[in-house]
Motif scaffolding. Structure first.
Motif, PDB file in Angstrom:
ATOM      1  N   ALA A 132       7.779 -56.691 -29.039  1.00 30.91           N
ATOM      2  CA  ALA A 132       6.913 -55.736 -28.346  1.00 30.91           C
ATOM      3  C   ALA A 132       7.738 -54.521 -27.915  1.00 30.91           C
ATOM      4  N   ILE A 133       7.125 -53.352 -27.958  1.00 29.87           N
ATOM      5  CA  ILE A 133       7.818 -52.105 -27.612  1.00 29.87           C
ATOM      6  C   ILE A 133       6.902 -51.266 -26.733  1.00 29.87           C
TER       7      ILE A 133
ATOM      8  N   THR B  18       3.023 -51.818 -27.339  1.00 30.30           N
ATOM      9  CA  THR B  18       2.669 -52.138 -28.721  1.00 30.30           C
ATOM     10  C   THR B  18       3.433 -53.389 -29.148  1.00 30.30           C
ATOM     11  N   ILE B  19       2.990 -53.999 -30.241  1.00 32.25           N
ATOM     12  CA  ILE B  19       3.690 -55.167 -30.776  1.00 32.25           C
ATOM     13  C   ILE B  19       3.688 -55.099 -32.304  1.00 32.25           C
ATOM     14  N   VAL B  20       4.785 -55.566 -32.888  1.00 31.78           N
ATOM     15  CA  VAL B  20       4.896 -55.539 -34.338  1.00 31.78           C
ATOM     16  C   VAL B  20       4.197 -56.768 -34.913  1.00 31.78           C
TER      17      VAL B  20
ATOM     18  N   ALA C  31      10.806 -64.577 -21.511  1.00 32.67           N
ATOM     19  CA  ALA C  31      10.766 -63.223 -22.060  1.00 32.67           C
ATOM     20  C   ALA C  31      12.081 -62.517 -21.745  1.00 32.67           C
ATOM     21  N   VAL C  32      12.459 -61.601 -22.631  1.00 39.40           N
ATOM     22  CA  VAL C  32      13.654 -60.781 -22.419  1.00 39.40           C
ATOM     23  C   VAL C  32      13.279 -59.317 -22.594  1.00 39.40           C
ATOM     24  N   VAL C  33      13.592 -58.512 -21.583  1.00 42.33           N
ATOM     25  CA  VAL C  33      13.398 -57.065 -21.672  1.00 42.33           C
ATOM     26  C   VAL C  33      14.724 -56.463 -22.130  1.00 42.33           C
ATOM     27  N   MET C  34      14.682 -55.694 -23.193  1.00 42.22           N
ATOM     28  CA  MET C  34      15.905 -55.172 -23.812  1.00 42.22           C
ATOM     29  C   MET C  34      16.023 -53.670 -23.565  1.00 42.22           C
ATOM     30  N   ILE C  35      17.016 -53.294 -22.771  1.00 44.09           N
ATOM     31  CA  ILE C  35      17.285 -51.878 -22.510  1.00 44.09           C
ATOM     32  C   ILE C  35      18.469 -51.517 -23.379  1.00 44.09           C
ATOM     33  N   SER C  36      18.173 -51.193 -24.628  1.00 43.15           N
ATOM     34  CA  SER C  36      19.223 -51.075 -25.631  1.00 43.15           C
ATOM     35  C   SER C  36      18.738 -50.221 -26.793  1.00 43.15           C
TER      36      SER C  36
ATOM     37  N   PHE D   9      10.247 -60.902 -26.900  1.00 46.31           N
ATOM     38  CA  PHE D   9      11.176 -59.779 -26.787  1.00 46.31           C
ATOM     39  C   PHE D   9      10.408 -58.494 -26.517  1.00 46.31           C
ATOM     40  N   PHE D  10      10.829 -57.773 -25.473  1.00 47.06           N
ATOM     41  CA  PHE D  10      10.253 -56.471 -25.147  1.00 47.06           C
ATOM     42  C   PHE D  10      11.355 -55.414 -25.186  1.00 47.06           C
ATOM     43  N   ALA D  11      11.136 -54.341 -25.927  1.00 41.96           N
ATOM     44  CA  ALA D  11      12.089 -53.233 -25.968  1.00 41.96           C
ATOM     45  C   ALA D  11      11.466 -52.002 -25.327  1.00 41.96           C
ATOM     46  N   LEU D  12      12.313 -51.141 -24.742  1.00 38.35           N
ATOM     47  CA  LEU D  12      11.828 -49.868 -24.226  1.00 38.35           C
ATOM     48  C   LEU D  12      11.662 -48.872 -25.377  1.00 38.35           C
ATOM     49  N   SER D  13      10.942 -47.812 -25.108  1.00 38.69           N
ATOM     50  CA  SER D  13      10.560 -46.841 -26.140  1.00 38.69           C
ATOM     51  C   SER D  13      11.741 -46.243 -26.885  1.00 38.69           C
TER      52      SER D  13
END
Length: 379
Positions: A274-275, A369-371, A225-230, A251-255
């Motif tokens: 996922a967000i 949430t997830i797309v 998994a990769v958490v994306m702070i971007s 893939f996990f993104a922040l809000s």
């Protein structure tokens, strides 16, 4: 000509009696000016515009009903294009030239870090800065009232969900500034709490948005998994290039990525991302505040419609109006600060804000949430 001293004394007395009344009317009339520095152009124009417009939706609706204690709310939103120096320039102008009562929804971690000393020095009420930086929250700022959950809160929720599923090979893709480093620290702290370490990381420069080296660094550790702070553009580029390497981590993104903006950049490739979110789902009527938001008359609805960002702006505006109501008709900064401090807690309609004196964090609400197929965001 002989002076009638008795008549003159009567006239002076009348003036002295009337002056306080005129002053009181002046304080009750006119507008309540709030200042905001936000990106309305540049890379984050969509997010900045949505945040402003969500707030304006509520402010304009309140104004249509007579305002607050008979006074209209005026949001002076100045464009900073997400440039730190411009944020500080805007803040000084809003205070020194425009005479705003308070700051509202100042935008960006590095941007607010530059503005926060001015907020502290002038004792300016500042509600709902659009940043989740834990570092900024840790710094003394008695007149700053946070609203959204922190990046640490978002990271904790993400890491908890991943590790519950047995995923422990986790990497971070992050922006090389205060925002990115705050998110990176949040992930590292959440992993440390569980006796785990980050498997790898990749960084990018927000002035260039070149993610090539970050992709190489993260692909080399083969993460689950990769958490994306971007923000959305580099996030989209990173997801595309990672998939081109043949790797398919979660893939996990922040809000702050902004779902609609990310969707526009990625198209069908957004499916599966996922967000984390820091306000309630904006397309469901299960919460009273969301029903209220969706039921706004058309002329007050934000141009982008219901999004997480417009709802967040709406919620922040609702908290501000509640504080202005509590502060009373003879409004000043001290009364506004006392009113904000007295929200212990305040339920806006299914979204609760709590300022309990020393703790000005507001909310720690986070959900993931997830797309799904068709590009629909699901909880």
């Amino acid at each position: 000509m002989k002076m009638n001293w008795r008549a003159l004394a009567g006239l002076l007395f009348s003036c002295l009696v009337l002056l306080p009344l005129s002053s009181a009317r002046a304080q009750q009339g006119g507008t309540i000016k709030l200042g905001q520095s936000v990106p309305l152009t540049g890379a984050l124009a969509e997010l900045g515009t949505e945040y402003r417009d969500g707030a304006l939706a509520y402010f304009n609706w309140v104004n249509s009903k007579g305002g607050v204690h008979g006074r209209r709310i005026e949001l002076l939103a100045m464009d900073d294009a997400y440039v730190v120096e411009r944020s500080l320039e805007n803040a000084r102008r809003l205070l020194d030239k425009d005479g705003v009562l308070a700051f509202f929804g100042m935008f960006g971690s590095a941007n607010y870090a530059a503005v926060q000393p001015l907020v502290n020095e002038r004792g300016v009420p500042s509600l709902a800065p659009y940043t989740g930086s834990d570092e900024l929250r840790a710094q003394p700022s008695p007149t700053t009232f946070w609203l959204r959950a922190s990046y640490g809160d978002e990271s904790e929720k993400i890491i908890d969900q991943l590790t519950t599923l047995g995923i422990d090979r986790i990497a971070v893709f992050y922006q090389n500034d205060a925002f990115g480093k705050a998110g990176l620290a949040g992930v590292e702290n959440a992993l440390k709490k569980r006796g785990l370490k980050l498997r790898g990381s990749g960084v990018y420069d927000k002035t260039k948005n070149d993610v090539t080296e970050a992709v190489k660094a993260i692909a080399a550790v083969n993460p689950q998994a990769v958490v994306m702070i971007s923000t959305y553009k580099p996030t989209a580029a990173f997801v595309k290039q990672m998939r081109q390497t043949g790797q398919v981590p979660q893939f996990f993104a922040l809000s702050v990525v902004g779902f609609k903006a990310l969707q526009a950049e990625l198209g069908n490739e957004v499916v599966g991302v996922a967000i984390s979110q820091v306000v309630p789902y904006p397309w469901s009527s299960t919460k009273p505040v969301v029903r209220e938001f969706l039921a706004l008359p058309k002329e007050f609805q934000p141009a982008a419609g219901a999004t997480y960002t417009t709802l967040e702006g709406y919620l922040a505006a609702k908290v501000m109006v509640e504080a202005l109501q509590r502060a009373g008709p003879q409004l000043n900064r001290e009364k506004l600060l006392a009113a904000l401090d007295g929200m212990r807690p305040y339920d806006s309609g299914g979204f609760t804000v709590n300022y309990n004196g020393k703790d000005r964090l507001g909310s720690r609400f986070v959900e993931v949430t997830i797309v799904g197929n068709g590009g629909r965001l699901m909880r």
